[in-house]
Design an enzyme around this catalytic site. Structure first.
Site, short mmCIF file in Angstrom:
data_model
loop_
_atom_site.label_atom_id
_atom_site.label_comp_id
_atom_site.label_asym_id
_atom_site.label_seq_id
_atom_site.Cartn_x
_atom_site.Cartn_y
_atom_site.Cartn_z
N ASN A 217 0.86 -1.19 0.00
CA ASN A 217 0.00 0.00 0.00
C ASN A 217 0.90 1.24 0.00
O ASN A 217 2.11 1.13 0.22
CB ASN A 217 -0.96 -0.03 1.20
CG ASN A 217 -0.22 -0.06 2.51
OD1 ASN A 217 0.50 0.87 2.85
ND2 ASN A 217 -0.35 -1.15 3.27
N ASP A 286 -4.23 -6.57 5.04
CA ASP A 286 -5.28 -7.43 5.58
C ASP A 286 -5.26 -8.82 4.96
O ASP A 286 -5.86 -9.75 5.48
CB ASP A 286 -6.65 -6.80 5.33
CG ASP A 286 -6.87 -5.60 6.24
OD1 ASP A 286 -6.45 -5.67 7.41
OD2 ASP A 286 -7.42 -4.59 5.78
N LYS A 296 10.52 -16.72 -9.21
CA LYS A 296 9.73 -15.68 -9.87
C LYS A 296 8.68 -16.33 -10.79
O LYS A 296 9.01 -17.24 -11.58
CB LYS A 296 10.69 -14.81 -10.68
CG LYS A 296 10.03 -13.61 -11.26
CD LYS A 296 11.03 -12.77 -12.03
CE LYS A 296 10.29 -11.73 -12.84
NZ LYS A 296 11.10 -11.14 -13.89
N PHE A 329 -5.53 3.65 13.99
CA PHE A 329 -5.85 4.57 12.91
C PHE A 329 -6.87 3.89 12.01
O PHE A 329 -6.89 2.66 11.92
CB PHE A 329 -4.59 4.89 12.08
CG PHE A 329 -3.82 6.05 12.62
CD1 PHE A 329 -3.13 5.93 13.82
CD2 PHE A 329 -3.79 7.26 11.94
CE1 PHE A 329 -2.42 7.01 14.33
CE2 PHE A 329 -3.08 8.33 12.42
CZ PHE A 329 -2.40 8.22 13.62
N LYS A 343 -14.53 -0.14 14.52
CA LYS A 343 -13.15 -0.62 14.74
C LYS A 343 -12.72 -0.37 16.18
O LYS A 343 -12.05 -1.20 16.79
CB LYS A 343 -12.19 0.06 13.77
CG LYS A 343 -12.31 -0.47 12.36
CD LYS A 343 -11.39 0.26 11.39
CE LYS A 343 -11.77 -0.17 9.96
NZ LYS A 343 -11.04 0.57 8.94
N LYS A 347 -11.65 -3.57 18.40
CA LYS A 347 -10.24 -3.71 18.78
C LYS A 347 -9.99 -3.23 20.20
O LYS A 347 -8.84 -3.12 20.63
CB LYS A 347 -9.37 -2.94 17.77
CG LYS A 347 -9.58 -3.45 16.33
CD LYS A 347 -8.74 -2.73 15.31
CE LYS A 347 -9.23 -3.10 13.90
NZ LYS A 347 -8.16 -3.42 12.97
N1 CTP Z 1 -4.48 -3.20 11.98
C1 CTP Z 1 -3.90 -4.22 12.67
N2 CTP Z 1 -3.75 -5.44 12.08
C2 CTP Z 1 -4.20 -5.66 10.83
C3 CTP Z 1 -4.83 -4.61 10.12
C4 CTP Z 1 -4.96 -3.39 10.73
O1 CTP Z 1 -3.48 -4.04 13.81
N3 CTP Z 1 -4.04 -6.85 10.27
C5 CTP Z 1 -4.61 -1.89 12.66
C6 CTP Z 1 -4.05 -0.72 11.86
O2 CTP Z 1 -2.69 -0.48 12.19
C7 CTP Z 1 -4.93 0.43 12.29
C8 CTP Z 1 -6.26 -0.23 12.62
O3 CTP Z 1 -5.98 -1.62 12.81
O4 CTP Z 1 -4.46 1.07 13.46
C9 CTP Z 1 -7.30 -0.10 11.55
O5 CTP Z 1 -6.77 -0.49 10.32
P1 CTP Z 1 -7.65 -0.51 9.01
O6 CTP Z 1 -6.87 -1.09 7.89
O7 CTP Z 1 -8.29 0.84 8.82
O8 CTP Z 1 -8.83 -1.46 9.46
P2 CTP Z 1 -9.08 -2.97 9.33
O9 CTP Z 1 -9.35 -3.50 10.72
O10 CTP Z 1 -8.01 -3.65 8.58
O11 CTP Z 1 -10.46 -2.98 8.54
P3 CTP Z 1 -10.76 -2.70 6.98
O12 CTP Z 1 -9.44 -2.76 6.26
O13 CTP Z 1 -11.67 -3.82 6.64
O14 CTP Z 1 -11.39 -1.36 6.91
#
Ligand code: CTP
Length: 409
Positions: A217, A286, A296, A329, A343, A347
């Site tokens: 990303n 994710d 490769k 975040f 979230k 969490k």
């Molecule tokens: N985060 C985490 N572990 C993951 C994904 C995200 O600890 N595998 C944390 C990120 O660092 C951030 C928060 O969770 O502080 C929210 O991340 P975000 O990507 O916005 O949310 P997700 O829970 O992954 O949900 P989605 O992508 O479905 O919106």
């Protein structure tokens, strides 16, 4: 208001040196005792007699007489001893660089190095390119960590006829900072994270498909690095865990570089035990490929990759956090508040910082951010566009409020 206070005003060689006359006048109006040290170059921009007349004190420029003997017995020490606060206005890139490097080759730099723990305020003034250069920023950060406070310059017309950031802060703002430090003791409030063990994550993770391709990303790490730096400035003991980034690791923090979500999860878990506060600014992937090819993958027609979810690090830690403060975040594109609240709950966070990544000047790759901070009671604090450092400071302010609230509970 400043009766009984002695302020040492350091004036260095910028065109803005002429504003030091007004600064002295305003400090004298508040009844402060002002003692001026000028650099040799500052004396080319404004007359010694002017500053002497306004401050009603001798103005110091040189360490030595022309004969080579010391002007005073030990001027840098005798002047420092009398100070309640040091103000350097204007502060050039040169004086900031010298003090950051421990160079003491004239009266002003030598006196600044012998201040002990007296507060130092610096009001920089320079061309925008100098102000934004990595070298200057590095020196500024070094001094901030050593306790020096900066009065940020303004945007406007510069001496070189260019428009930009770098013009000396307004005299009003400079005087206000002096009063805040001397009367309100604000400088010392900024050590409000002293003794706290802070864990910050930054950047994005990479999930490898094969040795040369990954799912990633656009996170650059800037928000997390700003959080780490500002926590350090406020006295915290900082561990920074970051995905791959082009940013240089900050000095004197424990720095752990990772690539994948699994590696980040492990590093966070290992360090969480010893932390009081966790702020997860990292954009953690994710999904990861179910398998990473050893060699490769050759190009041939359609390619399907099976992805499986990664562990949600914050959710896992939310279950074992005890009294630790955790902040997440949320990078969102729609339904910001609703998604962020979900979230925060899922969490078990204390705060969530949400930004609309589709907005210009917010989120990934930007120098600024536009965020909302949501707490457990569903209060939403909306911050206007701010630099990532300013956003970081606001997040720490909110965390400090929580610490104080928990103490009182
Ligand atoms: N985060 C985490 N572990 C993951 C994904 C995200 O600890 N595998 C944390 C990120 O660092 C951030 C928060 O969770 O502080 C929210 O991340 P975000 O990507 O916005 O949310 P997700 O829970 O992954 O949900 P989605 O992508 O479905 O919106």
């Amino acid at each position: 208001m400043l009766t009984g206070k002695t302020i040492i005003l350091g004036v260095s060689g910028s065109i803005a040196a002429y504003k030091s006359a007004e600064i002295i006048r305003r400090l004298k109006d508040l009844n402060a005792n002002v003692r001026v040290i000028m650099t040799v170059n500052a004396a080319k921009f404004i007359g010694e007699i002017t500053l002497q007349t306004l401050s009603q004190n001798p103005v110091y420029i040189n360490m030595f007489h022309d004969s080579g003997s010391l002007e005073d017995s030990l001027p840098h020490i005798t002047i420092s001893d009398t100070a309640d606060l040091f103000l350097v206005a204007p502060a050039t890139a040169n004086i900031i660089g010298k003090v950051a490097s421990g160079i003491a080759d004239d009266l002003l730099s030598t006196t600044l190095l012998s201040t002990g723990n007296k507060p130092i305020l610096m009001a920089p003034a320079m061309n925008e390119r100098m102000y934004k250069s990595h070298i200057y920023k590095h020196n500024e950060k070094k001094l901030q960590i050593a306790g020096v406070r900066f009065i940020n310059p303004e945007y406007g017309k510069l001496a070189c006829e260019e428009e930009g950031e770098g013009r000396l802060a307004s005299v009003d703002s400079i005087i206000q900072h002096v009063v805040d430090v001397l009367i309100e003791g604000d400088l010392f409030d900024t050590y409000d994270l002293k003794g706290k063990r802070v864990l910050v994550t930054a950047g994005g993770t990479r999930e490898y498909i094969d040795p040369v391709r990954f799912i990633g990303n656009p996170a650059t790490g800037k928000m997390g690095f700003a959080l780490a730096h500002t926590a350090q400035v406020r006295g915290a003991n900082v561990t920074l865990i970051s995905g791959k980034t082009l940013l240089a690791p900050p000095e004197s923090v424990k720095y752990i570089s990772v690539e994948t979500a699994d590696q980040m999860g492990k590093a966070v878990l290992d360090n969480f035990k010893h932390a009081d506060i966790l702020v997860m600014a990292a954009a953690v992937g994710d999904f990861k490929p179910k398998r990473t090819e050893k060699n490769k993958i050759k190009r041939k027609g359609m390619l399907k990759i099976d992805l499986e979810p990664t562990d949600d690090i914050l959710e896992k830690l939310g279950k074992i956090k005890n009294s630790r403060i955790t902040v997440g975040f949320a990078a969102e594109t729609n339904n910001l508040i609703k998604n962020a609240r979900t979230k925060l709950k899922k969490k078990n966070l204390d705060l969530i910082v949400v930004n609309d990544v589709t907005q210009p000047d917010a989120g990934f790759e930007s120098e600024t951010n536009i965020v909302k901070i949501i707490d457990k009671s569903n209060n939403v604090e909306e911050l206007p566009k701010r630099t990532k450092e300013e956003v970081a400071h606001r997040i720490w302010d909110r965390i400090v409020d929580l610490i104080n609230k928990n103490k009182g509970a």
